[in-house]
Design a protein around this motif. Structure first.
Motif, PDB file in Angstrom:
ATOM      1  N   MET A   1       0.829  -1.193   0.000  1.00  0.00           N
ATOM      2  CA  MET A   1       0.000   0.000   0.000  1.00  0.00           C
ATOM      3  C   MET A   1       0.874   1.258   0.000  1.00  0.00           C
ATOM      4  O   MET A   1       2.036   1.221   0.372  1.00  0.00           O
ATOM      5  N   SER A   2       0.249   2.330  -0.387  1.00  0.00           N
ATOM      6  CA  SER A   2       0.970   3.588  -0.430  1.00  0.00           C
ATOM      7  C   SER A   2       1.364   4.018   0.971  1.00  0.00           C
ATOM      8  O   SER A   2       0.680   3.743   1.950  1.00  0.00           O
ATOM      9  N   SER A   3       2.505   4.708   1.060  1.00  0.00           N
ATOM     10  CA  SER A   3       2.947   5.193   2.359  1.00  0.00           C
ATOM     11  C   SER A   3       2.073   6.342   2.845  1.00  0.00           C
ATOM     12  O   SER A   3       1.989   6.602   4.036  1.00  0.00           O
ATOM     13  N   ALA A   4       1.429   7.053   1.912  1.00  0.00           N
ATOM     14  CA  ALA A   4       0.530   8.135   2.297  1.00  0.00           C
ATOM     15  C   ALA A   4      -0.844   7.552   2.611  1.00  0.00           C
ATOM     16  O   ALA A   4      -1.415   6.834   1.797  1.00  0.00           O
ATOM     17  N   PRO A   5      -1.383   7.813   3.777  1.00  0.00           N
ATOM     18  CA  PRO A   5      -2.670   7.208   4.160  1.00  0.00           C
ATOM     19  C   PRO A   5      -3.813   7.740   3.308  1.00  0.00           C
ATOM     20  O   PRO A   5      -3.850   8.917   2.952  1.00  0.00           O
ATOM     21  N   PRO A   6      -4.772   6.869   2.964  1.00  0.00           N
ATOM     22  CA  PRO A   6      -5.953   7.343   2.234  1.00  0.00           C
ATOM     23  C   PRO A   6      -6.848   8.182   3.141  1.00  0.00           C
ATOM     24  O   PRO A   6      -6.796   8.061   4.363  1.00  0.00           O
ATOM     25  N   LEU A   7      -7.651   9.018   2.501  1.00  0.00           N
ATOM     26  CA  LEU A   7      -8.582   9.878   3.220  1.00  0.00           C
ATOM     27  C   LEU A   7     -10.001   9.526   2.813  1.00  0.00           C
ATOM     28  O   LEU A   7     -10.322   9.509   1.625  1.00  0.00           O
ATOM     29  N   PHE A   8     -10.843   9.243   3.784  1.00  0.00           N
ATOM     30  CA  PHE A   8     -12.250   8.948   3.518  1.00  0.00           C
ATOM     31  C   PHE A   8     -13.114  10.084   4.050  1.00  0.00           C
ATOM     32  O   PHE A   8     -13.032  10.435   5.226  1.00  0.00           O
ATOM     33  N   ASP A  29      -1.652  17.500  -4.594  1.00  0.00           N
ATOM     34  CA  ASP A  29      -1.174  16.176  -4.178  1.00  0.00           C
ATOM     35  C   ASP A  29      -2.292  15.175  -3.899  1.00  0.00           C
ATOM     36  O   ASP A  29      -2.017  14.003  -3.665  1.00  0.00           O
ATOM     37  N   LEU A  30      -3.554  15.618  -3.908  1.00  0.00           N
ATOM     38  CA  LEU A  30      -4.646  14.757  -3.457  1.00  0.00           C
ATOM     39  C   LEU A  30      -5.717  14.613  -4.531  1.00  0.00           C
ATOM     40  O   LEU A  30      -6.237  15.611  -5.038  1.00  0.00           O
ATOM     41  N   HIS A  31      -6.060  13.367  -4.843  1.00  0.00           N
ATOM     42  CA  HIS A  31      -7.124  13.097  -5.813  1.00  0.00           C
ATOM     43  C   HIS A  31      -8.247  12.322  -5.126  1.00  0.00           C
ATOM     44  O   HIS A  31      -8.000  11.288  -4.490  1.00  0.00           O
ATOM     45  N   ILE A  32      -9.470  12.827  -5.257  1.00  0.00           N
ATOM     46  CA  ILE A  32     -10.633  12.175  -4.653  1.00  0.00           C
ATOM     47  C   ILE A  32     -11.692  12.000  -5.741  1.00  0.00           C
ATOM     48  O   ILE A  32     -12.361  12.955  -6.123  1.00  0.00           O
ATOM     49  N   PRO A  33     -11.849  10.782  -6.258  1.00  0.00           N
ATOM     50  CA  PRO A  33     -12.859  10.537  -7.300  1.00  0.00           C
ATOM     51  C   PRO A  33     -14.275  10.674  -6.738  1.00  0.00           C
ATOM     52  O   PRO A  33     -14.458  10.818  -5.528  1.00  0.00           O
ATOM     53  N   GLU A 108      -4.820   4.563  -6.383  1.00  0.00           N
ATOM     54  CA  GLU A 108      -3.500   5.168  -6.546  1.00  0.00           C
ATOM     55  C   GLU A 108      -3.191   5.406  -8.017  1.00  0.00           C
ATOM     56  O   GLU A 108      -2.643   6.456  -8.392  1.00  0.00           O
ATOM     57  N   ALA A 109      -3.542   4.448  -8.871  1.00  0.00           N
ATOM     58  CA  ALA A 109      -3.314   4.622 -10.304  1.00  0.00           C
ATOM     59  C   ALA A 109      -4.116   5.807 -10.830  1.00  0.00           C
ATOM     60  O   ALA A 109      -3.641   6.578 -11.681  1.00  0.00           O
ATOM     61  N   SER A 110      -5.334   5.965 -10.308  1.00  0.00           N
ATOM     62  CA  SER A 110      -6.165   7.098 -10.701  1.00  0.00           C
ATOM     63  C   SER A 110      -5.528   8.412 -10.263  1.00  0.00           C
ATOM     64  O   SER A 110      -5.512   9.397 -11.009  1.00  0.00           O
ATOM     65  N   ALA A 111      -5.001   8.429  -9.038  1.00  0.00           N
ATOM     66  CA  ALA A 111      -4.317   9.634  -8.558  1.00  0.00           C
ATOM     67  C   ALA A 111      -3.117   9.967  -9.441  1.00  0.00           C
ATOM     68  O   ALA A 111      -2.912  11.131  -9.832  1.00  0.00           O
ATOM     69  N   ARG A 118      -1.502  11.103  -3.741  1.00  0.00           N
ATOM     70  CA  ARG A 118      -2.312  10.579  -2.637  1.00  0.00           C
ATOM     71  C   ARG A 118      -3.771  10.491  -3.060  1.00  0.00           C
ATOM     72  O   ARG A 118      -4.264  11.327  -3.816  1.00  0.00           O
ATOM     73  N   TRP A 119      -4.468   9.463  -2.558  1.00  0.00           N
ATOM     74  CA  TRP A 119      -5.864   9.277  -2.955  1.00  0.00           C
ATOM     75  C   TRP A 119      -6.802   9.371  -1.769  1.00  0.00           C
ATOM     76  O   TRP A 119      -6.431   9.162  -0.619  1.00  0.00           O
ATOM     77  N   GLY A 120      -8.036   9.692  -2.115  1.00  0.00           N
ATOM     78  CA  GLY A 120      -9.097   9.726  -1.119  1.00  0.00           C
ATOM     79  C   GLY A 120     -10.368   9.171  -1.708  1.00  0.00           C
ATOM     80  O   GLY A 120     -10.438   8.816  -2.890  1.00  0.00           O
ATOM     81  N   ASP A 121     -11.401   9.095  -0.895  1.00  0.00           N
ATOM     82  CA  ASP A 121     -12.692   8.577  -1.327  1.00  0.00           C
ATOM     83  C   ASP A 121     -13.774   9.379  -0.608  1.00  0.00           C
ATOM     84  O   ASP A 121     -13.655   9.662   0.582  1.00  0.00           O
ATOM     85  N   LYS A 122     -14.817   9.728  -1.385  1.00  0.00           N
ATOM     86  CA  LYS A 122     -15.956  10.423  -0.790  1.00  0.00           C
ATOM     87  C   LYS A 122     -17.204   9.599  -1.054  1.00  0.00           C
ATOM     88  O   LYS A 122     -17.778   9.636  -2.134  1.00  0.00           O
TER      89      LYS A 122
END
Length: 319
Positions: A1-8, A29-33, A108-111, A118-122
């Motif tokens: 997994m990525s070293s940067a924690p995901p954000l929900f 630095d942050l992508h949230i689809p 991560e690939a999407s980011a 770094r990735w997140g999810d909403k």
């Protein structure tokens, strides 16, 4: 997994989760689809996907993402903005892995596709599943968006999610309480409550605080979402987010005060007043009219009798 924690980003629907996503995804630095939902719906198929080492395992996962509806006609796979080949490659490079790791590989690939690290999810409904997600992603951070239940109930009815203020209020209460219960099992660095009213009244200072909490440098670029946000909402959901091209409007906070009849306010406060009070919201003390309480009681026992009472009340000019 990525070293940067995901954000929900989680919270009851219509609480401002989309607004926060559009703001934060402006960060370099942050992508949230858009909403995912599949993390729960496809988890039951985890045995089918195995370790994702075999090509057919990866293709089964991609196929299911393509055919899993996340909400209102939107499907899971398009949220990543990846070609099938790019998705398969990302999964192959991550294998062997489990279901959570495979999903992270696609996020991560999407980011990276968007030039971010770094990735997140909403997905608002994940507020009921923070415990599962926190186990699946041990480093993940959760922002729980909270908005006045009277505004949420009004917005949910207007959006057509329900026709009942009482049911909407109960839904809000259950969702918010689920999130607050989950925080008991998480450290302060993993769970953060953010109030919609604070965000729209002081967006710059609130976003600065959020960036510090998720360990990202603050940038004023986060406030430019109104110029780019329309491209970040699926077409299927555009009618629910007509304000994404508008700047932050503080009047959207506490809008219920000028838009909700006293009877509706009374319904919400009767159902969720205790939680509203616990969250620091003032109650009006509005009460459901006695005649309406009587009619509702009669409806539970027989609609014909209730209709007769209503007609009588109308003849007497009471309703």
């Amino acid at each position: 997994m990525s070293s940067a924690p995901p954000l929900f980003i989680v919270g009851c629907s219509r609480s401002g989760t989309t607004l926060l996503r559009l703001m934060l995804t402006q960060h370099p630095d942050l992508h949230i689809p858009p909403e995912s939902e599949f993390l729960l719906s496809l988890y039951d198929q985890a045995e089918l996907y195995g370790t994702f080492e075999a090509p057919h395992q990866r293709w089964f996962f991609i196929r299911d993402l393509q055919t899993t509806e996340v909400s209102m006609g939107a499907y899971a796979f398009p949220i990543f903005d990846l070609s099938i080949h790019a998705a398969e490659t990302a999964l192959a490079e991550r294998a062997p892995t489990d279901f959570a790791g495979a999903a992270a590989a696609l996020f991560e690939a999407s980011a990276h596709e968007h030039g971010k690290t770094r990735w997140g999810d909403k997905t608002p409904h994940y507020v009921r599943h923070i415990e599962w997600l926190s186990d699946a992603y041990p480093e993940a951070q959760f922002i729980h968006m909270i908005r006045d239940g009277r505004d949420v109930a009004r917005s949910r009815v207007e959006a057509g999610f329900t026709s009942s203020m009482r049911r909407s209020a109960l839904h809000w209460k259950e969702e918010v309480q689920s999130g607050r219960d989950a925080r008991q099992h998480l450290s302060d660095h993993r769970y953060h409550e953010l109030f919609y009213e604070d965000l729209v009244h002081n967006p710059s200072s609130v976003l600065r605080e959020v960036c510090g909490w998720i360990d990202l440098n603050y940038t004023e670029h986060l406030l430019t979402f109104d110029r780019t946000g329309d491209a970040s909402v699926p077409d299927e959901h555009a009618h629910l987010h007509e304000n994404v091209t508008n700047a932050v409007d503080p009047s959207r906070a506490q809008a219920w005060r000028t838009s909700l009849p006293s009877r509706d306010v009374a319904d919400v406060e009767a159902v969720a007043g205790d939680l509203l009070r616990d969250l620091g919201y003032d109650l009006t003390g509005a009460r459901v009219p006695l005649w309406l309480r009587v009619v509702r009681g009669l409806y539970r026992n027989g609609r014909a009798q209730a209709r007769a009472v209503v007609q009588t009340l109308k003849r007497l000019g009471i309703v």
